[in-house]
Design a protein around this motif. Structure first.
Motif, PDB file in Angstrom:
ATOM      1  N   LEU A 104      -1.251  55.691  17.576  1.00 31.44           N
ATOM      2  CA  LEU A 104       0.150  55.923  17.957  1.00 31.44           C
ATOM      3  C   LEU A 104       0.525  57.389  17.778  1.00 31.44           C
ATOM      4  CD1 LEU A 104       1.764  52.714  16.408  1.00 31.44           C
ATOM      5  CD2 LEU A 104       1.517  53.233  18.845  1.00 31.44           C
ATOM      6  N   LEU A 109      -1.334  59.835  18.115  1.00 30.95           N
ATOM      7  CA  LEU A 109      -1.975  60.633  19.157  1.00 30.95           C
ATOM      8  C   LEU A 109      -1.585  60.120  20.545  1.00 30.95           C
ATOM      9  CD1 LEU A 109      -5.490  61.100  17.501  1.00 30.95           C
ATOM     10  CD2 LEU A 109      -3.685  62.803  17.702  1.00 30.95           C
ATOM     11  N   SER A 110      -0.450  59.436  20.607  1.00 27.46           N
ATOM     12  CA  SER A 110       0.117  58.965  21.884  1.00 27.46           C
ATOM     13  C   SER A 110      -0.831  58.080  22.678  1.00 27.46           C
ATOM     14  CB  SER A 110       0.541  60.144  22.761  1.00 27.46           C
ATOM     15  OG  SER A 110       1.346  61.023  22.034  1.00 27.46           O
ATOM     16  N   CYS A 111      -1.643  57.286  21.980  1.00 30.89           N
ATOM     17  CA  CYS A 111      -2.591  56.413  22.672  1.00 30.89           C
ATOM     18  C   CYS A 111      -1.935  55.103  23.078  1.00 30.89           C
ATOM     19  CB  CYS A 111      -3.774  56.066  21.766  1.00 30.89           C
ATOM     20  SG  CYS A 111      -4.897  57.436  21.512  1.00 30.89           S
ATOM     21  N   LYS A 112      -2.581  54.434  24.011  1.00 27.08           N
ATOM     22  CA  LYS A 112      -2.221  53.053  24.328  1.00 27.08           C
ATOM     23  C   LYS A 112      -2.998  52.199  23.331  1.00 27.08           C
ATOM     24  CE  LYS A 112      -3.209  49.630  27.894  1.00 27.08           C
ATOM     25  NZ  LYS A 112      -4.569  49.089  27.664  1.00 27.08           N
ATOM     26  N   GLY A 117      -4.886  58.872  24.925  1.00 30.67           N
ATOM     27  CA  GLY A 117      -3.863  59.633  24.218  1.00 30.67           C
ATOM     28  C   GLY A 117      -4.080  61.122  24.445  1.00 30.67           C
ATOM     29  N   TYR A 118      -3.395  61.928  23.663  1.00 30.34           N
ATOM     30  CA  TYR A 118      -3.614  63.378  23.753  1.00 30.34           C
ATOM     31  C   TYR A 118      -3.167  64.059  22.471  1.00 30.34           C
ATOM     32  CZ  TYR A 118       1.398  63.739  24.600  1.00 30.34           C
ATOM     33  OH  TYR A 118       2.755  63.662  24.477  1.00 30.34           O
ATOM     34  N   GLU A 162      -1.775  68.035  21.306  1.00 38.18           N
ATOM     35  CA  GLU A 162      -1.348  69.315  21.846  1.00 38.18           C
ATOM     36  C   GLU A 162      -1.814  70.445  20.945  1.00 38.18           C
ATOM     37  OE1 GLU A 162       2.510  69.698  24.413  1.00 38.18           O
ATOM     38  OE2 GLU A 162       2.946  70.182  22.327  1.00 38.18           O
ATOM     39  N   LYS A 187      -2.467  70.304  26.432  1.00 39.77           N
ATOM     40  CA  LYS A 187      -2.756  68.939  25.987  1.00 39.77           C
ATOM     41  C   LYS A 187      -4.250  68.661  26.096  1.00 39.77           C
ATOM     42  CE  LYS A 187       1.575  66.614  26.942  1.00 39.77           C
ATOM     43  NZ  LYS A 187       2.338  65.726  27.834  1.00 39.77           N
ATOM     44  N   LYS A 230       4.558  51.464  14.339  1.00 38.68           N
ATOM     45  CA  LYS A 230       5.209  52.542  15.092  1.00 38.68           C
ATOM     46  C   LYS A 230       6.481  52.983  14.368  1.00 38.68           C
ATOM     47  CE  LYS A 230       5.806  53.828  19.864  1.00 38.68           C
ATOM     48  NZ  LYS A 230       5.550  53.394  21.230  1.00 38.68           N
ATOM     49  N   ASP A 264       6.728  67.297  14.539  1.00 41.06           N
ATOM     50  CA  ASP A 264       8.130  67.070  14.167  1.00 41.06           C
ATOM     51  C   ASP A 264       8.620  68.150  13.214  1.00 41.06           C
ATOM     52  OD1 ASP A 264       8.062  64.627  15.582  1.00 41.06           O
ATOM     53  OD2 ASP A 264       7.122  63.671  13.842  1.00 41.06           O
TER      54      ASP A 264
END
Lengths: 480, 487
Positions: free
Chosen positions: A64, A66-69, A103-104, A106, A115, A294, A303
């Protein structure tokens, strides 16, 4: 011709669960050989794996962040190869349907942001360790220590989006920092808790197709990764420039020789014969489980960086401040409730330039610091309101660091309050002028800089306590 | 008295022990005496646990004399197939590679049996790593069929089946991957049952094919199997594939009558190549059940013909990985090698028998890159179709009846050199494992040569009570189970 590198990374990070991923043994590092073992992790006949829920939680957390599914339905698989550090001679891993995908991460700052794609993150078990020597004595046999066998590992595979050793360094530092923020891994490279393999190829700048890649292994430090990649890029350019072709192979980095050596070629590559692990049912995560994780995600480096920039820190300072969680928390505390942007920047500078340097020199972490966030804030305030000069502040800080006392206490104790009384300063200025005719004549003949020696003279006389701006003003007036 | 003890069912024996009409020590001694006399001819055991059994029996007797609570089968001796681990005792899998292996822990079923105060009398012979249908693949000896010592007892749980048949144990545990309980039960004229996949924990059962293996009971009566099944069933946190479904009181369930029971007779199981006498016995059995109020109808399981092929891809594939751990590094047999590779090769080359190696190679090949989809991938798909066959059939019927094996026990050596012929011994039992459903074999007659014939009853997942009930009423209305081999 100009070439660019194309690099993808496979990072293995140990998850810091208390017990192993498929049995109840402790994951503690540094226990006596073969003490954290049981029938399951030593691969005795008849044993079965039971999945550690915490390890799944940690991996989902990472996914999560790392913005993954997150795949609600994922499957474990056996990866088969014979090696004495792998008791079952297969590793329980994931192949199709890993826990997290797409995911990605940055890297870079400002306009240089980029990214880096994360292909997948999957959960697997670590292998044991082989010992080929005891102390300096080489053995003509090998010993197996299975303490590490079954410690949970996550493998984080990136897309081939990295273009230079510097980008790789940024990616790894950032990734480490995120895992540390999430408190899912210790990321200690020396203890092998964070390991990295790289797939690397080169291609002429402008070309779209990838070149033939080599896989680099055995890079045990961040510097090792950088050195190995630099070496390998040069090697590949040399090969191609000489009209030869790159061979697809696995190469080992030798940190002593500072070079990579071929380990095995593509045709010798293992056929791992993956197939779904029949001893574990497919893992189905319910939506609530994922949602709860999450919602409980902590603040991450990005952040903090954002928040620091909003607070007025420079982008550079903000990103350095956010690089490690304890530092970010410290700086966040130190700048909270303070007046203006400049003051906050000053506070961050004091922490990064002075405190960190001191801590590093004495081998301490920020958590062990004798100087608290509040103490730094006070110090900067004393400078700001003119109680002490910047120069005196350094002395004060020294005392703060060594004795753990507040700046105001030290200033009082040592009588370090800045002298701003013009009549008092005038006396010292007169003395300085009469003692240094050379500087006076130089200044008068147009050498602006010569005034420095006179200011220095005043400061010496006052033990550094005179307000330098006032000293300057008075001297100029007297010499004009 | 001793003969009486041997003729008691496990339930009868337990009741007498609990009532202190008989001690567990006496029971164990009677069986040890029988083993001493009979074992040299039958060779059902790899290890007889004489001392340990007597000690366990003494402990149970003490518990009973002190009035402590004991299990339902307390004090009853049980034989265990030598692929389940009992702490501190050898567990060989009838393989050279584990010849000197001593179990470091208890299998989940062993733990349960210990808690229920059963007494382990010995570890029984099997085809090496449970791969075979005759026990001829055991590295140590071939077990003989108690009804005819020149014949095989079936396999792979041939030792367990023969030990119960020849009254060297009242009950036993076996494991069934493609028929390894039911086929030897049929060959030896005893009851043998494979529960639903997930009903019994596999923890501590040495894996052959993980998605197919299941532990189950052997006994001379249905009641005993029902009782033993209840003892070993239930969810186990140590086995992620075990299923959390409540375990019913099978012994209460099986007495319910058969009125309205719908029995399916799959067209594909009554085929050419089925032994005439076997066919006749099964047809007679169907009549018995019809007379008891059950309704029969012909059904179809269209993918049956692919079951053997699918099984011989999936089982060896899983086995090739499961058996990789026997490498000489950590435990078991190790051959000396000049380097690691040579040690691996010699250890496995000398430690494994021909059939095990054949299956490891089959499995390794099926999982290899470039072949995976054509073999393992395809087999998994067809496995799903076979499972659906049963799902469809069970919409219409409650249980399915078939012969357990196409032929009675064959002569030792007859098929030993022809693996394909040997593989066909399991043609009627394999689908049940692929579908994960429960199945039981119950004696249903004898051939003119005096060899037993088995009737197989298959049921819905986790409805063991249905097949137990069917078999129970059949048994109650026939006399086959009352015959003993003269050995």
């Amino acid at each position: 011709m100009k070439y660019e590198a194309v690099i993808g990374l496979e990072v293995h990070a140990q998850l810091k669960t208390l017990s192993k991923v498929f049995c109840g043994c402790s994951t503690e590092f540094g226990s006596g050989e073969n003490t954290n073992i049981c029938p399951v992790c030593t691969g005795q006949p008849g044993v079965l794996p039971v999945l550690n829920k915490k390890a799944v939680e940690f991996l989902v957390k990472t996914g999560l962040a790392l913005s993954c599914k997150i795949n609600g339905h994922s499957v474990f698989a056996r990866k088969q190869y014979f090696y004495p550090d792998l008791p079952k001679n297969y590793q329980i891993s994931q192949y199709e349907l890993p826990l997290a995908e797409h995911g990605y991460l940055e890297i870079g700052t400002g306009n240089e942001k980029k990214k880096i794609g994360i292909t997948r993150i999957h959960l697997e078990e670590d292998a044991g360790k082989l010992l080929h020597a005891i102390g300096n004595r080489d053995l003509d046999y090998s010993l197996v220590d299975l303490n590490r066998t079954g410690v949970p590992l996550m493998e984080i595979v990136s897309e081939p989006d990295l273009r230079s050793p510097d980008e790789v360094h940024q990616y790894l530092s950032k990734l480490k920092s995120i895992l540390e923020y999430l408190e899912v891994s210790d990321c200690n490279m020396e203890e092998g808790k964070f390991r990295c393999d790289a797939n690397i190829s080169i291609r002429p700048v402008g070309q779209k197709e990838f070149g033939t890649k080599a896989e680099l292994k055995n890079m045990n430090t961040l510097k090792g990764v950088k050195d190995a990649l630099e070496y390998e890029i040069e090697r590949q350019i040399e090969v191609v420039s000489g009209g030869e072709k790159i061979i697809q192979e696995t190469r080992l980095w030798d940190a002593n020789k500072k070079s990579t050596q071929s380990m095995r070629r593509k045709e010798e590559a293992h056929d791992y014969r993956y197939f779904p692990e029949p001893d574990l049912v497919p893992l189905n995560l319910d939506k609530d489980f994922i949602r709860d994780i999450k919602e409980s995600l902590p603040e991450l480096p990005a952040d903090y960086t954002k928040r620091f920039v909003e607070a007025g820190l420079s982008e550079y300072t903000a990103s350095v401040s956010a690089s490690e969680k304890p530092l970010a928390v410290f700086i966040s505390d130190a700048i909270s409730g303070t007046g203006d942007a400049k003051e906050r920047q000053d506070i961050a500078n004091w922490v990064i330039n002075e405190l960190l340097a001191r801590l590093n020199a004495s081998g301490k972490t920020i958590k062990e610091s004798s100087v608290s966030a509040e103490m730094i804030r006070e110090l900067v305030l004393l400078i700001k309101n003119g109680t002490i000069s910047g120069k005196i502040a350094k002395t004060v800080f020294e005392e703060m660091f060594n004795r753990g006392k507040k700046a105001s206490v030290i200033v009082k104790e040592k009588g370090l309050v800045q002298i701003s009384d013009e009549s008092a300063i005038e006396k010292y200025c007169d003395e300085a002028i009469s003692e240094n005719p050379k500087a006076v004549s130089e200044y008068k003949s147009g050498k602006e800089k010569a005034i420095g020696a006179l200011v220095g003279g005043v400061m010496k006389k006052t033990g550094g306590k005179a307000n330098p701006q006032i000293v300057n003003k008075i001297l100029r007036k007297k010499l004009s | 008295m001793e003969n009486n003890i041997l003729n008691f069912t496990a339930v009868q024996l337990a009741n007498k022990i609990k009532a202190k009409e008989l001690s567990s020590v006496e029971a164990v001694k009677a069986y040890l005496g029988r083993i001493e006399k009979t074992e040299p001819k039958v060779k059902a055991f790899v290890t007889v646990l004489e001392e340990q059994a007597l000690k366990q029996a003494k402990d149970v007797d003490e518990k009973i004399s002190k009035g402590k609570a004991v299990g339902e089968l307390a004090g009853v001796p049980i034989a265990i197939k030598d692929n389940m681990l009992i702490t501190g005792t050898p567990c060989t899998c009838s393989s050279k590679i584990l010849k000197n292996y001593v179990s470091p822990y208890d299998a989940a079923v062993i733990e349960k049996l210990k808690k229920q105060d059963l007494v382990f009398i010995g570890k029984t012979n099997l085809d090496e790593f449970a791969m075979g249908s005759s026990t001829e693949n055991s590295a140590f000896c071939t077990t003989k069929n108690p009804w005819n010592l020149e014949c095989i007892p079936g396999g792979s749980s041939g030792g367990s089946a023969a030990s119960v048949s020849s009254r060297m144990a009242p009950i036993a545990l076996g494991s069934d991957t493609g028929g390894s309980i039911r086929q030897p039960a049929s060959c030896c004229g005893v009851v043998g049952m494979k529960p639903t996949y997930g009903r019994v924990s596999r923890y501590g059962l040495i894996a052959f094919a993980s998605s197919l293996d299941q532990i189950g009971p052997f006994s001379r009566t249905i009641e005993d199997s029902a009782m033993l099944l209840k003892t070993i069933s239930g969810y186990d946190a140590k086995d992620s594939t075990s299923v959390d479904v409540p375990v019913p009181d099978y012994n209460a369930e099986l007495k319910k009558d058969l009125k309205g029971l719908r029995i399916g007779l799959p067209r594909e199981y009554f085929i050419k190549g089925l032994d005439k006498e076997v066919e006749q016995s099964v047809k007679n059995a169907i009549k018995v059940l019809e007379n008891l109020g059950a309704k029969t109808e012909e059904i179809t399981l269209p993918y049956t013909e692919y079951a053997v092929a699918v099984y011989y891809i999936i089982a060896p594939s899983e086995a090739s990985a499961n058996l990789a751990r026997y490498d000489g590094v950590k435990f078991g047999f190790r051959a000396h090698g000049e380097d690691l590779l040579e040690m691996y090769e010699k250890t496995r080359g000398r430690g494994f028998g021909a059939e095990v190696k054949r299956r490891i190679m089959l499995g390794t090949y099926s999982l290899s890159s470039g072949y995976y989809e054509a073999y393992y991938g395809k087999a998994q798909k067809v496995r799903t179709l076979i499972r659906r066959d049963f799902e469809e059939a069970f919409k219409k019927v409650d249980v399915i009846l078939t012969p357990t094996a196409p032929t009675p026990a064959f002569k030792i050596g007859d098929k030993a050199d022809d693996p394909l012929q040997m593989y066909l011994s399991d043609i009627f039992t394999i689908s049940c494992n692929l579908a994960g459903i429960p199945g039981i074999s119950v004696p249903c007659g004898f051939t003119s040569n005096g060899l037993p014939v088995g009737l197989q009853v298959l049921g819905k997942p986790f409805k063991e009570e249905d097949i137990l009930k069917t078999a129970y009423h059949y048994e109650k209305n026939t006399e086959w189970h009352k015959r003993y081999p003269e050995v």
